[in-house]
Design a protein around this motif. Structure first.
Motif, PDB file in Angstrom:
ATOM      1  N   LEU A  26     -14.828 -34.286 -36.008  1.00 34.46           N
ATOM      2  CA  LEU A  26     -14.129 -32.964 -36.200  1.00 34.46           C
ATOM      3  C   LEU A  26     -12.464 -33.382 -36.302  1.00 34.46           C
ATOM      4  O   LEU A  26     -11.563 -32.834 -37.082  1.00 34.46           O
ATOM      5  N   LYS A  30      -9.910 -33.310 -39.340  1.00 35.36           N
ATOM      6  CA  LYS A  30      -8.798 -32.804 -39.102  1.00 35.36           C
ATOM      7  C   LYS A  30      -7.516 -33.440 -39.420  1.00 35.36           C
ATOM      8  O   LYS A  30      -6.564 -33.018 -40.319  1.00 35.36           O
ATOM      9  N   LYS A  57     -18.309 -24.282 -38.903  1.00 39.07           N
ATOM     10  CA  LYS A  57     -17.473 -23.369 -38.069  1.00 39.07           C
ATOM     11  C   LYS A  57     -15.863 -23.773 -38.092  1.00 39.07           C
ATOM     12  O   LYS A  57     -15.264 -22.802 -38.063  1.00 39.07           O
ATOM     13  N   TRP A  58     -15.938 -25.115 -38.157  1.00 39.97           N
ATOM     14  CA  TRP A  58     -14.641 -25.295 -38.326  1.00 39.97           C
ATOM     15  C   TRP A  58     -13.737 -25.042 -39.505  1.00 39.97           C
ATOM     16  O   TRP A  58     -12.626 -24.491 -39.571  1.00 39.97           O
ATOM     17  N   LYS A  61     -13.007 -21.302 -39.263  1.00 43.24           N
ATOM     18  CA  LYS A  61     -11.594 -21.070 -38.437  1.00 43.24           C
ATOM     19  C   LYS A  61     -10.352 -21.460 -39.321  1.00 43.24           C
ATOM     20  O   LYS A  61      -9.393 -20.641 -39.249  1.00 43.24           O
ATOM     21  N   GLN A  62     -10.268 -22.503 -40.024  1.00 43.57           N
ATOM     22  CA  GLN A  62      -9.365 -23.104 -40.895  1.00 43.57           C
ATOM     23  C   GLN A  62      -9.128 -22.472 -41.945  1.00 43.57           C
ATOM     24  O   GLN A  62      -8.172 -22.804 -42.930  1.00 43.57           O
TER      25      GLN A  62
ATOM     26  N   ALA B  55     -11.860 -30.490 -29.214  1.00 36.75           N
ATOM     27  CA  ALA B  55     -12.392 -29.623 -30.474  1.00 36.75           C
ATOM     28  C   ALA B  55     -11.788 -28.443 -30.570  1.00 36.75           C
ATOM     29  O   ALA B  55     -11.524 -28.169 -31.818  1.00 36.75           O
ATOM     30  N   ALA B  58      -8.637 -29.594 -32.543  1.00 37.89           N
ATOM     31  CA  ALA B  58      -8.999 -29.957 -33.848  1.00 37.89           C
ATOM     32  C   ALA B  58      -9.116 -28.721 -34.759  1.00 37.89           C
ATOM     33  O   ALA B  58      -8.881 -28.858 -35.952  1.00 37.89           O
ATOM     34  N   MET B  59      -9.470 -27.552 -34.051  1.00 39.76           N
ATOM     35  CA  MET B  59      -9.421 -26.438 -34.908  1.00 39.76           C
ATOM     36  C   MET B  59      -8.134 -25.649 -34.788  1.00 39.76           C
ATOM     37  O   MET B  59      -7.977 -24.470 -35.082  1.00 39.76           O
ATOM     38  N   ASP B  60      -7.194 -26.461 -34.655  1.00 35.62           N
ATOM     39  CA  ASP B  60      -5.526 -25.787 -34.525  1.00 35.62           C
ATOM     40  C   ASP B  60      -5.248 -25.061 -33.363  1.00 35.62           C
ATOM     41  O   ASP B  60      -4.566 -23.833 -33.759  1.00 35.62           O
ATOM     42  N   LEU B 140      -2.577 -34.608 -30.361  1.00 36.07           N
ATOM     43  CA  LEU B 140      -2.750 -33.325 -30.923  1.00 36.07           C
ATOM     44  C   LEU B 140      -2.107 -32.233 -30.096  1.00 36.07           C
ATOM     45  O   LEU B 140      -1.965 -31.154 -30.493  1.00 36.07           O
TER      46      LEU B 140
END
Lengths: 83, 188
Positions: A26, A30, A57-58, A61-62, B55, B58-60, B140
């Motif tokens: 992940l 990113k 899922k990521w 979300k993004q 995690a 990484a998903m902001d 991050l």
């Protein structure tokens, strides 16, 4: 996308995250997504079973589009399109 | 007649203001933010907290970690030394793990054998080490807040805490107010 379409898709960036377990892939994804343009396709290689579920899922979300996964022997190729 | 209308208008304006205030409060309470109060100092629990945080980052999602009590052992730098400690503080300092690589497991610690085995397995299965996780967390922008009260209680000093880019010291009210804005709140 079907498997046949995925196999022929033009990949702009390939991220090999097979050397790392959750949440490594992940984090790699990113970092890599920032280097490609909108509409570009990226593939993430991961040996981690969880990543196959986590990346879609990521993407949701993004706002990126998850295209599909191809199972190779011992790892997965996960495809997505940057928004 | 005109006076009545202007009175009504005034009332409506006041109601709109109240509503605006309420909407702002609701919006603030649903920030894309993760707050974790980390109290445990066990290796497995610190690992869990870090994996979830990474995690999320990484998903902001903005990540704010609040370290207190036993978890503070994980933030000690084993190369740093604090001087002028009283007897009890020195004792605590000697007994508690000095840094994230000296933490014990909450289960199957077996006098230090457990953590050794887990570290071996983590390496074998390509799981990031705690050192790597803290490095990634710093990159991050994951924020770490040290509970100053519990740090003093455990006899730790600022001089012996790790170098971390987003490190700050605060109290419980900071956690409460920030966690109130987070859409995810955890306690580990």
């Amino acid at each position: 996308m079907t498997h046949e379409e995925l196999k022929t898709v033009q990949v702009t960036k390939s991220v090999d995250a097979r050397g790392t377990a959750c949440p490594g892939p992940l984090l790699e994804a990113k970092k890599a997504i920032g280097t490609i343009k909108s509409g570009d396709i990226m593939e993430v290689l991961s040996a981690d079973e969880g990543t196959k579920v986590d990346i879609p899922k990521w993407c949701t979300k993004q706002g990126n589009e998850y295209l599909g996964t191809i199972e190779e022997s011992g790892f997965f190729k996960i495809y997505l399109k940057k928004k | 007649m005109q006076e009545e209308i202007s009175n009504q208008l005034k009332q409506i304006q006041e109601q709109v203001e109240t509503l605006k205030e309420k909407v702002r409060f609701l919006e603030d309470s649903k920030k894309d933010q993760l707050s974790i109060a980390i109290v445990s100092g066990d290796m497995d629990k610190i690992l869990a907290a870090m994996v979830i945080s990474l995690a999320a980052a990484a998903m902001d999602t903005k990540v704010r970690l609040f370290f207190s009590f036993w978890s503070l052992s994980a933030l000690r730098d084993n190369k740093k030394k604090a001087i002028n400690k009283d007897l009890i503080s020195r004792m605590f300092g000697l007994i508690l793990p000095k840094g994230r690589n000296k933490l014990k497991l909450s289960n199957m610690n077996m006098g230090g054998m457990g953590p050794m085995m887990i570290k071996h397995l983590m390496k074998k299965q390509c799981v990031l080490s705690l050192d790597q996780m803290f490095k990634e967390a710093g990159d991050l922008g994951i924020e770490i807040t040290i509970c100053e009260m519990s740090m003093n209680l455990m006899g730790f000093k600022k001089e012996e805490m790790i170098d971390y880019p987003q490190l700050r010291y605060a109290g419980a009210a900071t956690f409460v107010s920030e966690a109130g804005e987070s859409s995810i709140q955890l306690f580990i």
